[in-house]
Design a protein around this motif. Structure first.
Motif, mmCIF file in Angstrom:
data_model
loop_
_atom_site.group_PDB
_atom_site.id
_atom_site.type_symbol
_atom_site.label_atom_id
_atom_site.label_comp_id
_atom_site.label_asym_id
_atom_site.label_seq_id
_atom_site.Cartn_x
_atom_site.Cartn_y
_atom_site.Cartn_z
ATOM 1 N N MET A 91 2.401 3.145 6.376
ATOM 2 C CA MET A 91 2.451 2.211 5.285
ATOM 3 C C MET A 91 2.230 2.990 3.983
ATOM 4 O O MET A 91 1.318 3.795 3.890
ATOM 5 C CB MET A 91 1.333 1.169 5.455
ATOM 6 C CG MET A 91 1.754 -0.174 4.969
ATOM 7 S SD MET A 91 0.526 -1.514 4.905
ATOM 8 C CE MET A 91 -0.391 -1.544 6.373
ATOM 9 N N ASN A 92 3.060 2.723 3.019
ATOM 10 C CA ASN A 92 2.902 3.425 1.741
ATOM 11 C C ASN A 92 1.758 2.796 0.932
ATOM 12 O O ASN A 92 1.268 1.717 1.235
ATOM 13 C CB ASN A 92 4.214 3.463 0.956
ATOM 14 C CG ASN A 92 4.660 2.079 0.515
ATOM 15 O OD1 ASN A 92 3.845 1.192 0.335
ATOM 16 N ND2 ASN A 92 5.956 1.904 0.334
ATOM 17 N N ASP A 93 1.345 3.506 -0.110
ATOM 18 C CA ASP A 93 0.204 3.065 -0.926
ATOM 19 C C ASP A 93 0.445 1.703 -1.570
ATOM 20 O O ASP A 93 -0.464 0.879 -1.637
ATOM 21 C CB ASP A 93 -0.089 4.106 -2.008
ATOM 22 C CG ASP A 93 -0.695 5.371 -1.437
ATOM 23 O OD1 ASP A 93 -1.231 5.316 -0.315
ATOM 24 O OD2 ASP A 93 -0.633 6.409 -2.118
ATOM 25 N N HIS A 94 1.687 1.491 -2.034
ATOM 26 C CA HIS A 94 2.008 0.211 -2.669
ATOM 27 C C HIS A 94 1.810 -0.938 -1.681
ATOM 28 O O HIS A 94 1.237 -1.975 -2.017
ATOM 29 C CB HIS A 94 3.445 0.241 -3.200
ATOM 30 C CG HIS A 94 3.875 -1.046 -3.818
ATOM 31 N ND1 HIS A 94 3.307 -1.539 -4.980
ATOM 32 C CD2 HIS A 94 4.807 -1.968 -3.421
ATOM 33 C CE1 HIS A 94 3.871 -2.695 -5.278
ATOM 34 N NE2 HIS A 94 4.783 -2.976 -4.341
ATOM 35 N N ARG A 95 2.249 -0.779 -0.468
ATOM 36 C CA ARG A 95 2.143 -1.811 0.562
ATOM 37 C C ARG A 95 0.665 -2.048 0.922
ATOM 38 O O ARG A 95 0.229 -3.177 1.100
ATOM 39 C CB ARG A 95 2.951 -1.402 1.800
ATOM 40 C CG ARG A 95 2.851 -2.344 2.952
ATOM 41 C CD ARG A 95 3.695 -3.585 2.727
ATOM 42 N NE ARG A 95 3.550 -4.445 3.888
ATOM 43 C CZ ARG A 95 3.325 -5.730 3.833
ATOM 44 N NH1 ARG A 95 3.287 -6.329 2.670
ATOM 45 N NH2 ARG A 95 3.203 -6.438 4.912
ATOM 46 N N LYS A 96 -0.120 -0.972 1.024
ATOM 47 C CA LYS A 96 -1.547 -1.086 1.344
ATOM 48 C C LYS A 96 -2.280 -1.886 0.260
ATOM 49 O O LYS A 96 -3.110 -2.738 0.565
ATOM 50 C CB LYS A 96 -2.178 0.299 1.469
ATOM 51 C CG LYS A 96 -1.800 1.037 2.717
ATOM 52 C CD LYS A 96 -2.471 2.403 2.732
ATOM 53 C CE LYS A 96 -2.011 3.229 3.911
ATOM 54 N NZ LYS A 96 -2.596 4.571 3.889
ATOM 55 N N ILE A 97 -1.972 -1.584 -0.969
ATOM 56 C CA ILE A 97 -2.605 -2.294 -2.084
ATOM 57 C C ILE A 97 -2.228 -3.769 -2.057
ATOM 58 O O ILE A 97 -3.067 -4.650 -2.252
ATOM 59 C CB ILE A 97 -2.242 -1.634 -3.427
ATOM 60 C CG1 ILE A 97 -2.887 -0.249 -3.507
ATOM 61 C CG2 ILE A 97 -2.689 -2.496 -4.602
ATOM 62 C CD1 ILE A 97 -2.419 0.575 -4.681
#
Length: 145
Positions: free
Chosen positions: A1-7
């Motif tokens: 999961m990329n950082d944008h999705r995690k946030i």
């Protein structure tokens, strides 16, 4: 999961959590601020029924005093009131930090009961009508046994 999705997932979960907590808090506040059920001895002396127990409220001479009581402490008080009215005598009881005296002797006015209490907030003395006190005892017994 990329950082944008995690946030994004983090804020969605946080939003749901805050929504639930906020709803619960609003419900509690609404219950506290909403109309109160009371067991009334006089217009200026009554027990407000709350989830956490009862609050003894005394209003008089431009001031209002209140004190939280457990159901067991309130039962002690109402038992002493009933005993005083039945025996038509003076009955004293200590319930937590509160000292309560019910004087139901007929003396000069057989329809009057004198109630005195002393606690952390001070001293109160109230004249009550015997029939109102009897009705409050019955109401309390119906609610709390």
């Amino acid at each position: 999961m990329n950082d944008h999705r995690k946030i994004k997932v983090f804020f969605e979960v946080l939003g749901r959590l805050l929504s639930r907590v906020g709803s619960q808090a609003l419900a509690r506040i609404g219950a506290e601020l909403g109309p109160k059920e009371k067991v009334t001895l006089t217009n200026g002396l009554y027990f407000r029924v709350e989830r956490s127990g009862l609050t003894l409220v005394s209003v008089g001479a431009g001031e209002c005093q209140s004190m939280k009581l457990s159901v067991d402490e309130a039962k002690q008080i109402f038992s002493s009131i009933e005993s005083a009215c039945t025996s038509r005598d003076v009955v004293k009881v200590r319930a937590g930090e509160l000292s309560w005296t019910t004087d139901a002797r007929p003396k000069s006015n057989p329809e009057k009961v004198v109630i005195r209490s002393t606690g952390p907030l001070g001293f109160t003395r109230t004249d009550a009508r015997r029939k109102d006190v009897a009705a409050a005892v019955v109401e309390f017994a119906n609610r709390f046994g």
